[in-house]
Write a protein that holds these residues in place. Structure first.
Motif, PDB file in Angstrom:
ATOM      1  N   GLY A 232      -6.285   3.281  -7.795  1.00  0.00           N
ATOM      2  CA  GLY A 232      -7.645   3.139  -7.277  1.00  0.00           C
ATOM      3  C   GLY A 232      -7.979   1.731  -6.850  1.00  0.00           C
ATOM      4  N   SER A 233      -9.135   1.286  -7.268  1.00  0.00           N
ATOM      5  CA  SER A 233      -9.645  -0.013  -6.831  1.00  0.00           C
ATOM      6  C   SER A 233      -9.118  -1.167  -7.676  1.00  0.00           C
ATOM      7  CB  SER A 233     -11.170  -0.003  -6.862  1.00  0.00           C
ATOM      8  OG  SER A 233     -11.615   0.222  -8.184  1.00  0.00           O
ATOM      9  N   GLY A 234      -8.123  -0.924  -8.488  1.00  0.00           N
ATOM     10  CA  GLY A 234      -7.518  -2.014  -9.238  1.00  0.00           C
ATOM     11  C   GLY A 234      -8.110  -2.225 -10.604  1.00  0.00           C
ATOM     12  N   SER A 235      -8.341  -1.146 -11.328  1.00  0.00           N
ATOM     13  CA  SER A 235      -8.923  -1.264 -12.663  1.00  0.00           C
ATOM     14  C   SER A 235      -7.900  -1.727 -13.695  1.00  0.00           C
ATOM     15  CB  SER A 235      -9.523   0.075 -13.084  1.00  0.00           C
ATOM     16  OG  SER A 235      -8.515   1.069 -13.067  1.00  0.00           O
ATOM     17  N   GLY A 236      -6.687  -1.915 -13.306  1.00  0.00           N
ATOM     18  CA  GLY A 236      -5.637  -2.382 -14.204  1.00  0.00           C
ATOM     19  C   GLY A 236      -4.304  -2.263 -13.507  1.00  0.00           C
ATOM     20  N   ILE A 237      -3.328  -2.936 -14.053  1.00  0.00           N
ATOM     21  CA  ILE A 237      -1.993  -2.908 -13.466  1.00  0.00           C
ATOM     22  C   ILE A 237      -1.013  -2.529 -14.562  1.00  0.00           C
ATOM     23  CG2 ILE A 237      -1.672  -5.394 -13.789  1.00  0.00           C
ATOM     24  CD1 ILE A 237      -0.185  -5.341 -11.036  1.00  0.00           C
TER      25      ILE A 237
ATOM     26  N   ARG B  32       0.858  -1.191   0.000  1.00  0.00           N
ATOM     27  CA  ARG B  32       0.000   0.000   0.000  1.00  0.00           C
ATOM     28  C   ARG B  32       0.888   1.232   0.000  1.00  0.00           C
ATOM     29  NH1 ARG B  32      -4.620  -1.780  -1.736  1.00  0.00           N
ATOM     30  NH2 ARG B  32      -5.254  -3.639  -0.636  1.00  0.00           N
ATOM     31  N   VAL B  33       0.630   2.157  -0.909  1.00  0.00           N
ATOM     32  CA  VAL B  33       1.428   3.372  -0.999  1.00  0.00           C
ATOM     33  C   VAL B  33       0.592   4.553  -0.521  1.00  0.00           C
ATOM     34  CG1 VAL B  33       2.795   4.850  -2.515  1.00  0.00           C
ATOM     35  CG2 VAL B  33       2.751   2.393  -2.906  1.00  0.00           C
ATOM     36  N   PHE B  34      -0.434   4.900  -1.255  1.00  0.00           N
ATOM     37  CA  PHE B  34      -1.378   5.953  -0.872  1.00  0.00           C
ATOM     38  C   PHE B  34      -2.772   5.356  -0.913  1.00  0.00           C
ATOM     39  CE2 PHE B  34       2.118   8.467  -2.800  1.00  0.00           C
ATOM     40  CZ  PHE B  34       2.490   9.171  -1.663  1.00  0.00           C
TER      41      PHE B  34
END
Length: 154
Positions: free
Chosen positions: A116-121, A32-34
């Motif tokens: 955000g909520s992980g819409s892509g990496i 976790r970063v921000f």
């Protein structure tokens, strides 16, 4: 000179960040970063964007090399000129080469940036490619606007 320097900086930041991730994280590990806006998750992508075409990554390395060649050709020809288009081309070249190196050397691309909520990496090269495309659009629109404006004053 600006084009080559910016391309090299993008490439070095991309490869350095991927090296750091490969040497300090395990595949699947989260940092976790921000939270909840940004976190790192080590993922190895053997395909293309959005994990499509898994196992065919080397073909995208060849495509990246062709794209770099086309950009350099059009720069030398003078079609790509001006600060914004030069920056766009540099971001595209640095990003394309960064991912191509991963595909050729490792057979897959190291991804780790999740917004955000992980819409892509993605990785730094992907961010550079996105910035390059955006700058290419802006630069093309500015050039078109300037050409129309100068034409209307003739």
């Amino acid at each position: 000179m600006f084009f080559y320097l910016l391309s090299l900086i993008v490439l070095l930041i991309d490869q350095g960040s991927k090296w750091w991730v490969r040497n300090h994280m395990s595949v699947g590990e989260h940092w976790r970063v921000f939270d909840p806006y940004l976190h790192f998750e080590y993922y190895q992508n053997s395909g293309a964007a959005f994990s499509s075409f898994q196992g065919y990554g080397k073909w995208f390395a060849y495509l990246a090399i062709v794209v770099v060649g086309v950009i350099i050709y059009y720069r030398k020809k003078g079609t790509i000129r001006g600060f914004v288009l030069d920056a766009a081309a540099a971001f595209l070249v640095g990003g394309a080469l960064g991912n191509a190196i991963d595909r050729i050397v490792f057979g897959k691309v190291t991804d780790f940036i999740v917004w955000g909520s992980g819409s892509g990496i993605m990785n730094v090269a992907d961010l550079a490619i996105n910035a390059g495309v955006l700058l290419l659009i802006v630069g093309t629109l500015l050039r078109s606007w300037n050409e129309r404006r100068s034409y209307s004053f003739k």
